[in-house]
Design a protein around this motif. Sequence first.
Motif, PDB file in Angstrom:
ATOM      1  N   HIS A   1     -14.062 -24.781 -14.977  1.00 29.74           N
ATOM      2  CA  HIS A   1     -15.517 -24.378 -15.252  1.00 29.74           C
ATOM      3  C   HIS A   1     -16.261 -25.431 -16.284  1.00 29.74           C
ATOM      4  O   HIS A   1     -17.300 -25.687 -16.041  1.00 29.74           O
ATOM      5  N   ASN A   2     -15.678 -25.319 -17.322  1.00 30.05           N
ATOM      6  CA  ASN A   2     -16.532 -26.108 -18.600  1.00 30.05           C
ATOM      7  C   ASN A   2     -16.476 -27.757 -18.321  1.00 30.05           C
ATOM      8  O   ASN A   2     -17.447 -28.408 -19.175  1.00 30.05           O
ATOM      9  N   HIS A   3     -15.751 -28.376 -17.383  1.00 24.90           N
ATOM     10  CA  HIS A   3     -15.976 -29.786 -17.149  1.00 24.90           C
ATOM     11  C   HIS A   3     -16.518 -29.814 -16.023  1.00 24.90           C
ATOM     12  O   HIS A   3     -17.184 -30.998 -15.636  1.00 24.90           O
ATOM     13  N   SER A   4     -17.327 -28.694 -15.354  1.00 24.43           N
ATOM     14  CA  SER A   4     -17.999 -28.835 -14.168  1.00 24.43           C
ATOM     15  C   SER A   4     -19.416 -28.887 -14.321  1.00 24.43           C
ATOM     16  O   SER A   4     -19.921 -28.656 -15.676  1.00 24.43           O
ATOM     17  N   LYS A   5     -20.166 -29.005 -13.333  1.00 27.69           N
ATOM     18  CA  LYS A   5     -21.773 -29.067 -13.452  1.00 27.69           C
ATOM     19  C   LYS A   5     -22.141 -27.519 -13.585  1.00 27.69           C
ATOM     20  O   LYS A   5     -23.208 -27.166 -14.160  1.00 27.69           O
ATOM     21  N   ARG A   6     -21.392 -26.611 -13.654  1.00 25.61           N
ATOM     22  CA  ARG A   6     -21.659 -25.252 -13.715  1.00 25.61           C
ATOM     23  C   ARG A   6     -21.348 -24.660 -15.038  1.00 25.61           C
ATOM     24  O   ARG A   6     -21.518 -23.460 -15.393  1.00 25.61           O
ATOM     25  N   ALA A   7     -21.024 -25.552 -15.921  1.00 25.15           N
ATOM     26  CA  ALA A   7     -20.723 -25.385 -17.271  1.00 25.15           C
ATOM     27  C   ALA A   7     -21.726 -24.485 -17.982  1.00 25.15           C
ATOM     28  O   ALA A   7     -21.337 -23.557 -18.986  1.00 25.15           O
ATOM     29  N   GLU A   8     -22.849 -24.600 -17.818  1.00 23.25           N
ATOM     30  CA  GLU A   8     -24.061 -23.937 -18.538  1.00 23.25           C
ATOM     31  C   GLU A   8     -24.214 -22.525 -17.916  1.00 23.25           C
ATOM     32  O   GLU A   8     -25.056 -21.673 -18.614  1.00 23.25           O
ATOM     33  N   TYR A   9     -23.534 -22.119 -16.864  1.00 21.05           N
ATOM     34  CA  TYR A   9     -23.719 -21.236 -16.315  1.00 21.05           C
ATOM     35  C   TYR A   9     -22.523 -20.016 -16.207  1.00 21.05           C
ATOM     36  O   TYR A   9     -21.579 -20.470 -16.882  1.00 21.05           O
ATOM     37  N   PRO A  10     -22.634 -18.700 -16.114  1.00 18.26           N
ATOM     38  CA  PRO A  10     -21.478 -17.750 -16.510  1.00 18.26           C
ATOM     39  C   PRO A  10     -20.073 -18.126 -15.721  1.00 18.26           C
ATOM     40  O   PRO A  10     -20.039 -18.754 -14.684  1.00 18.26           O
ATOM     41  N   PHE A  11     -19.161 -17.884 -16.932  1.00 20.93           N
ATOM     42  CA  PHE A  11     -17.565 -17.732 -16.020  1.00 20.93           C
ATOM     43  C   PHE A  11     -17.168 -16.448 -16.238  1.00 20.93           C
ATOM     44  O   PHE A  11     -17.034 -15.930 -17.346  1.00 20.93           O
ATOM     45  N   ILE A  12     -17.110 -15.854 -15.098  1.00 20.00           N
ATOM     46  CA  ILE A  12     -16.753 -14.354 -14.947  1.00 20.00           C
ATOM     47  C   ILE A  12     -15.177 -14.154 -14.501  1.00 20.00           C
ATOM     48  O   ILE A  12     -15.019 -14.840 -13.660  1.00 20.00           O
ATOM     49  N   ALA A  13     -14.379 -13.619 -15.552  1.00 18.25           N
ATOM     50  CA  ALA A  13     -12.909 -13.653 -15.041  1.00 18.25           C
ATOM     51  C   ALA A  13     -12.758 -11.976 -14.406  1.00 18.25           C
ATOM     52  O   ALA A  13     -13.152 -10.965 -15.218  1.00 18.25           O
ATOM     53  N   VAL A  14     -11.972 -11.695 -13.501  1.00 21.12           N
ATOM     54  CA  VAL A  14     -11.576 -10.768 -12.975  1.00 21.12           C
ATOM     55  C   VAL A  14     -10.183 -10.479 -12.737  1.00 21.12           C
ATOM     56  O   VAL A  14      -9.697 -11.183 -11.886  1.00 21.12           O
ATOM     57  N   ASN A  15      -9.542  -9.535 -13.253  1.00 21.37           N
ATOM     58  CA  ASN A  15      -8.016  -9.281 -13.039  1.00 21.37           C
ATOM     59  C   ASN A  15      -7.955  -8.376 -11.654  1.00 21.37           C
ATOM     60  O   ASN A  15      -8.083  -6.998 -12.247  1.00 21.37           O
ATOM     61  N   CYS A  16      -7.544  -8.736 -10.903  1.00 20.02           N
ATOM     62  CA  CYS A  16      -7.692  -8.083  -9.437  1.00 20.02           C
ATOM     63  C   CYS A  16      -6.439  -6.849  -9.549  1.00 20.02           C
ATOM     64  O   CYS A  16      -6.652  -5.957  -8.621  1.00 20.02           O
ATOM     65  N   ALA A  17      -5.462  -7.187 -10.498  1.00 17.34           N
ATOM     66  CA  ALA A  17      -4.424  -6.171 -10.503  1.00 17.34           C
ATOM     67  C   ALA A  17      -4.519  -5.081 -11.425  1.00 17.34           C
ATOM     68  O   ALA A  17      -4.123  -4.028 -11.344  1.00 17.34           O
ATOM     69  N   ALA A  18      -5.609  -5.350 -12.234  1.00 14.20           N
ATOM     70  CA  ALA A  18      -5.803  -4.392 -13.356  1.00 14.20           C
ATOM     71  C   ALA A  18      -6.679  -3.491 -12.974  1.00 14.20           C
ATOM     72  O   ALA A  18      -6.781  -2.215 -13.713  1.00 14.20           O
ATOM     73  N   ILE A  19      -7.401  -3.526 -11.822  1.00 14.02           N
ATOM     74  CA  ILE A  19      -8.522  -2.512 -11.517  1.00 14.02           C
ATOM     75  C   ILE A  19      -8.091  -1.775 -10.151  1.00 14.02           C
ATOM     76  O   ILE A  19      -7.532  -2.589  -9.173  1.00 14.02           O
ATOM     77  N   PRO A  20      -7.985  -0.544 -10.352  1.00 12.02           N
ATOM     78  CA  PRO A  20      -7.920   0.260  -8.850  1.00 12.02           C
ATOM     79  C   PRO A  20      -8.628  -0.320  -7.597  1.00 12.02           C
ATOM     80  O   PRO A  20      -9.896  -0.636  -7.984  1.00 12.02           O
ATOM     81  N   ASP A  21      -8.158  -0.401  -6.490  1.00  7.86           N
ATOM     82  CA  ASP A  21      -8.786  -0.962  -5.360  1.00  7.86           C
ATOM     83  C   ASP A  21     -10.264  -0.330  -5.065  1.00  7.86           C
ATOM     84  O   ASP A  21     -11.069  -1.170  -4.790  1.00  7.86           O
ATOM     85  N   ASN A  22     -10.284   1.052  -5.294  1.00 10.58           N
ATOM     86  CA  ASN A  22     -11.523   1.660  -4.971  1.00 10.58           C
ATOM     87  C   ASN A  22     -12.621   1.165  -6.018  1.00 10.58           C
ATOM     88  O   ASN A  22     -14.100   1.091  -5.519  1.00 10.58           O
ATOM     89  N   LEU A  23     -12.051   0.661  -7.228  1.00 14.28           N
ATOM     90  CA  LEU A  23     -13.333   0.464  -8.170  1.00 14.28           C
ATOM     91  C   LEU A  23     -13.515  -1.027  -8.060  1.00 14.28           C
ATOM     92  O   LEU A  23     -14.588  -1.559  -8.473  1.00 14.28           O
ATOM     93  N   LEU A  24     -12.572  -1.987  -7.787  1.00 13.65           N
ATOM     94  CA  LEU A  24     -12.602  -3.244  -7.705  1.00 13.65           C
ATOM     95  C   LEU A  24     -13.723  -3.627  -6.738  1.00 13.65           C
ATOM     96  O   LEU A  24     -14.280  -4.708  -7.097  1.00 13.65           O
TER      97      LEU A  24
END
Length: 587
Positions: free
Chosen positions: A319-342
């Motif tokens: 992300h930081n080396h890309s043209k999108r570096a000035e925009y958000p980087f959002i990380a989501v752990n799919c295993a840490a959030i219950p399916d209905n909340l994810l």
Amino acid sequence: MKIELGYIKNDIQNIADAIETVLKIDVTIVDENLIRIAGTGKYISKIGEQIDGYAFKKSLQDGEVIVIDNPKVSPICKECCRAGNCNEFGEICCPIVCDGKSYGVIGLIAFSEEQRKIIETNSDGMVNFLTRMADLLSGKLKAAIKSYELDIEKKKLETLVDGMDKSVVSIDVDGRIDRYNLKFKKMFNIKDDITGKIIFDIFKFIKIPDKYRKGHSFSASFSYKGGGKSIKGIYNMSRIELNGEIKGYVIDFTDKKEAIKNYNKMNKDRSIMIDNIIGESESIKKVKKETIMAAQSVSTVLITGESGTGKELFARAIHNHSKRAEYPFIAVNCAAIPDNLLESELFGYEEGAFTGARKGGKLGMFEIAHKGSLFLDEIGDMSLHLQSKLLRVLQEKEVNKIGAKSNIEIDVRIIAATNKDLESMVREGTFREDLYYRLNVIPIKLPSLSQRKGDIPLLIDYMIKEYSIKLEKSVEGIDEIALDRMQRYGWPGNVRELQNSIEYSVNMAQGSEITVDVLPKSILEYEEKFEEDETSAIETLEDLEKREIQKALKRYGVYKKDKELAAKALGISRATLYRKIEKYGIK
């Protein structure tokens, strides 16, 4: 910039005309530079010229009234450069003083014997009159100075407010807008001047609760559509009070997307570049090269590797080396959030979409990451239902929020990661084949730490420095025996486990080096087992396999996904593990 009499030029000329009308003597008024700024009669044509009269200069310097009724005998006239060659018959000079400073002089000059006699016979009355006129000009000058200072403060305030990173608007007690900054105009795409308009008519979401009027603070989330923009955020309201009475309100607005963007700019993880990733082994050099190439693309990336190998670190570097570096980087752990909340986390929901839905709805991670990158960690743990929704987003470039009547266009780059064998999951039917190929456009496989043991000394050196500073210890290195032990260790937890081990060892170290006696127990026991295994009887492969399966099941038996974790530790699929359990009769 200093204030001069020129700021009240019109008033000065009016005063000069009034004096001339009353006293029947020509008037000239000069500023502190002896420049004539007003005059009557013969002096009108000479406005703007500098005078050289000594009496004017002395009156200005001393701040005192000077009366000359006979220039031939006046000691002041004897000091003048025009002494003996002057055509004036008499004069009165009255300084214009404001707050102890002389700003100019009002002068009456007699050019005839008749005018001189007027000065001589009525000098006290004339001085009194001129003094009053000078005081009048002083008052007007003081008002001009105050007005100028207020204008400066107003300009400073406008500049300060316009320079704020928040959208701000101020209103009176009835909601009438009196001021707003440039950020506010830009945020809500306001084209016309809205000063004087009622804010509640423009922004329906703004409310002033009764409890707030009684002394409570107030903030609320909002949703706004207008001017070609759709915004969700938070607004805070502050009272303007004077002598205990509310005179108005100041409201500031925060766009949630903008807040996330600014957070990413300040976040230290934003500085992670490929050069910050430690390692010189061939395997890690290859991954670094692939990372740089992936950063230049807009295609989806799938990062695979064992747990603890640094998948998110490489995702951030992409992300930081890309043209999108000035925009958000959002990380989501799919295993840490219950399916209905994810589902609501990823896609968001509209107000009233379900019982308990937040007022104003909720932005999904796809919306927040607009123009940036969305990192989906542990993608292999995502349910088939959500996999199908994710596939649709990748295909259509649109998000369908829960409870929404229409889709929202998004521009997000997906970087996914997993420590699972997705190809095996595809064959087993637990992961969608079409999604797999959508994600696996640019595959990057991270090596385990056991596959890049040559990097261990570099990683240890870096981590010792980091934790010595963090823990305020004076540990500078590791001795050779301890380093050898760590290099021979298997590192099933990879770099994360190494990091944990170094933090522990730095905490326990007594001197300037990490020694064997302060290494974690797991490393020491591994070494003892390794030495014991070299001299013990050789077991059959089946016995060895059975024992390792039993050990894995025992170790992970306390976890909810015990079989899955055990299979992962053994390097086999879950289906294979079940076959082995049945084969060896393990209970």
